[in-house]
Design a protein around this motif. Structure first.
Motif, PDB file in Angstrom:
ATOM      1  N   VAL A  13       0.878  -1.168   0.000  1.00 34.38           N
ATOM      2  CA  VAL A  13       0.000   0.000   0.000  1.00 34.38           C
ATOM      3  C   VAL A  13       0.914   1.215   0.000  1.00 34.38           C
ATOM      4  O   VAL A  13       1.637   1.469   0.957  1.00 34.38           O
ATOM      5  CB  VAL A  13      -0.940   0.024   1.223  1.00 34.38           C
ATOM      6  N   ILE A  14       0.895   1.940  -1.116  1.00 35.27           N
ATOM      7  CA  ILE A  14       1.769   3.101  -1.271  1.00 35.27           C
ATOM      8  C   ILE A  14       0.929   4.335  -1.585  1.00 35.27           C
ATOM      9  O   ILE A  14      -0.262   4.231  -1.861  1.00 35.27           O
ATOM     10  CB  ILE A  14       2.816   2.870  -2.395  1.00 35.27           C
ATOM     11  N   LEU A  15       1.563   5.510  -1.526  1.00 34.43           N
ATOM     12  CA  LEU A  15       0.874   6.744  -1.874  1.00 34.43           C
ATOM     13  C   LEU A  15       1.067   7.034  -3.348  1.00 34.43           C
ATOM     14  O   LEU A  15       2.105   6.722  -3.934  1.00 34.43           O
ATOM     15  CB  LEU A  15       1.410   7.911  -1.041  1.00 34.43           C
ATOM     16  N   GLY A  16       0.054   7.641  -3.936  1.00 35.20           N
ATOM     17  CA  GLY A  16       0.126   8.011  -5.337  1.00 35.20           C
ATOM     18  C   GLY A  16      -0.495   9.383  -5.542  1.00 35.20           C
ATOM     19  O   GLY A  16      -1.189   9.907  -4.678  1.00 35.20           O
ATOM     20  N   LEU A  17      -0.244   9.963  -6.707  1.00 29.83           N
ATOM     21  CA  LEU A  17      -0.789  11.264  -7.077  1.00 29.83           C
ATOM     22  C   LEU A  17      -1.939  11.033  -8.053  1.00 29.83           C
ATOM     23  O   LEU A  17      -1.799  10.281  -9.024  1.00 29.83           O
ATOM     24  CB  LEU A  17       0.302  12.127  -7.720  1.00 29.83           C
ATOM     25  N   PHE A  18      -3.059  11.673  -7.781  1.00 29.38           N
ATOM     26  CA  PHE A  18      -4.271  11.471  -8.574  1.00 29.38           C
ATOM     27  C   PHE A  18      -4.814  12.822  -9.050  1.00 29.38           C
ATOM     28  O   PHE A  18      -4.512  13.866  -8.471  1.00 29.38           O
ATOM     29  CB  PHE A  18      -5.325  10.746  -7.737  1.00 29.38           C
ATOM     30  N   THR A  19      -5.654  12.766 -10.084  1.00 33.88           N
ATOM     31  CA  THR A  19      -6.183  14.001 -10.672  1.00 33.88           C
ATOM     32  C   THR A  19      -7.564  14.371 -10.159  1.00 33.88           C
ATOM     33  O   THR A  19      -8.093  15.406 -10.540  1.00 33.88           O
ATOM     34  CB  THR A  19      -6.239  13.886 -12.204  1.00 33.88           C
ATOM     35  N   GLU A  20      -8.141  13.550  -9.299  1.00 30.46           N
ATOM     36  CA  GLU A  20      -9.451  13.880  -8.728  1.00 30.46           C
ATOM     37  C   GLU A  20      -9.534  13.347  -7.297  1.00 30.46           C
ATOM     38  O   GLU A  20      -8.765  12.492  -6.896  1.00 30.46           O
ATOM     39  CB  GLU A  20     -10.603  13.391  -9.613  1.00 30.46           C
ATOM     40  N   GLU A  21     -10.476  13.897  -6.536  1.00 29.83           N
ATOM     41  CA  GLU A  21     -10.495  13.679  -5.085  1.00 29.83           C
ATOM     42  C   GLU A  21     -10.843  12.267  -4.640  1.00 29.83           C
ATOM     43  O   GLU A  21     -10.601  11.922  -3.479  1.00 29.83           O
ATOM     44  CB  GLU A  21     -11.416  14.687  -4.407  1.00 29.83           C
ATOM     45  N   THR A  22     -11.389  11.424  -5.492  1.00 30.74           N
ATOM     46  CA  THR A  22     -11.656  10.046  -5.071  1.00 30.74           C
ATOM     47  C   THR A  22     -10.437   9.144  -5.276  1.00 30.74           C
ATOM     48  O   THR A  22     -10.478   7.965  -4.952  1.00 30.74           O
ATOM     49  CB  THR A  22     -12.859   9.441  -5.827  1.00 30.74           C
ATOM     50  N   CYS A  23      -9.366   9.717  -5.815  1.00 36.45           N
ATOM     51  CA  CYS A  23      -8.097   9.011  -6.021  1.00 36.45           C
ATOM     52  C   CYS A  23      -8.264   7.749  -6.864  1.00 36.45           C
ATOM     53  O   CYS A  23      -7.711   6.694  -6.546  1.00 36.45           O
ATOM     54  CB  CYS A  23      -7.425   8.698  -4.690  1.00 36.45           C
ATOM     55  N   SER A  24      -9.019   7.865  -7.942  1.00 34.71           N
ATOM     56  CA  SER A  24      -9.189   6.716  -8.823  1.00 34.71           C
ATOM     57  C   SER A  24      -8.534   6.922 -10.191  1.00 34.71           C
ATOM     58  O   SER A  24      -8.357   5.972 -10.930  1.00 34.71           O
ATOM     59  CB  SER A  24     -10.670   6.368  -8.994  1.00 34.71           C
ATOM     60  N   ILE A  25      -8.156   8.166 -10.524  1.00 34.05           N
ATOM     61  CA  ILE A  25      -7.482   8.437 -11.796  1.00 34.05           C
ATOM     62  C   ILE A  25      -6.071   8.946 -11.492  1.00 34.05           C
ATOM     63  O   ILE A  25      -5.895  10.042 -10.952  1.00 34.05           O
ATOM     64  CB  ILE A  25      -8.258   9.473 -12.636  1.00 34.05           C
ATOM     65  N   LYS A  26      -5.078   8.119 -11.831  1.00 35.07           N
ATOM     66  CA  LYS A  26      -3.685   8.464 -11.530  1.00 35.07           C
ATOM     67  C   LYS A  26      -3.222   9.638 -12.396  1.00 35.07           C
ATOM     68  O   LYS A  26      -3.585   9.748 -13.566  1.00 35.07           O
ATOM     69  CB  LYS A  26      -2.766   7.271 -11.768  1.00 35.07           C
ATOM     70  N   ALA A  27      -2.421  10.495 -11.796  1.00 33.33           N
ATOM     71  CA  ALA A  27      -1.806  11.605 -12.529  1.00 33.33           C
ATOM     72  C   ALA A  27      -0.698  11.050 -13.424  1.00 33.33           C
ATOM     73  O   ALA A  27      -0.192   9.953 -13.196  1.00 33.33           O
ATOM     74  CB  ALA A  27      -1.236  12.626 -11.551  1.00 33.33           C
ATOM     75  N   ALA A  28      -0.328  11.826 -14.413  1.00 34.60           N
ATOM     76  CA  ALA A  28       0.749  11.416 -15.318  1.00 34.60           C
ATOM     77  C   ALA A  28       2.035  11.200 -14.526  1.00 34.60           C
ATOM     78  O   ALA A  28       2.324  11.927 -13.565  1.00 34.60           O
ATOM     79  CB  ALA A  28       0.957  12.479 -16.392  1.00 34.60           C
ATOM     80  N   ARG A  29       2.798  10.212 -14.949  1.00 35.27           N
ATOM     81  CA  ARG A  29       4.074   9.899 -14.294  1.00 35.27           C
ATOM     82  C   ARG A  29       4.972  11.141 -14.305  1.00 35.27           C
ATOM     83  O   ARG A  29       5.073  11.830 -15.310  1.00 35.27           O
ATOM     84  CB  ARG A  29       4.745   8.741 -15.020  1.00 35.27           C
ATOM     85  N   GLY A  30       5.576  11.450 -13.175  1.00 39.86           N
ATOM     86  CA  GLY A  30       6.479  12.591 -13.072  1.00 39.86           C
ATOM     87  C   GLY A  30       5.809  13.900 -12.693  1.00 39.86           C
ATOM     88  O   GLY A  30       6.485  14.922 -12.526  1.00 39.86           O
ATOM     89  N   SER A  31       4.483  13.896 -12.513  1.00 43.53           N
ATOM     90  CA  SER A  31       3.759  15.132 -12.166  1.00 43.53           C
ATOM     91  C   SER A  31       4.196  15.689 -10.825  1.00 43.53           C
ATOM     92  O   SER A  31       4.417  16.888 -10.676  1.00 43.53           O
ATOM     93  CB  SER A  31       2.243  14.889 -12.154  1.00 43.53           C
TER      94      SER A  31
END
Length: 86
Positions: A13-31
């Protein structure tokens, strides 16, 4: 806007960057790195939880009764201890 949230990746279970508040769409790599001068998002490669899993098993309904019995036994032991003067 970007959002940071947990997700599963290769058994961790790691942290990731997402483009919307439900954290279901990952942001582009390197954002994240682009916004923070090349800094990597903390816990984006190391797990945020211990490696040992805990059971999701529903607790036994009798567990509460067992706890009460144990507490009663402990109380009895204290009373016996006080009667003996110890």
């Amino acid at each position: 806007a970007f959002f940071v949230g947990p997700h599963c990746h290769q058994g961790k279970v790691i942290l990731g960057l997402f483009t919307e508040e439900t954290c279901s769409i990952k942001a582009a790599r390197g954002s994240y790195e682009a916004m923070f001068d090349g800094q990597q998002l903390p816990h984006s490669s190391t797990s945020i939880i211990e490696s040992k899993c805990m059971s999701c098993k529903v607790p036994n309904e009798n567990d509460a009764n067992n706890m009460n019995n144990n507490n009663n036994n402990n109380q009895d032991q204290k009373q016996n201890h006080n009667k003996n003067g110890n």
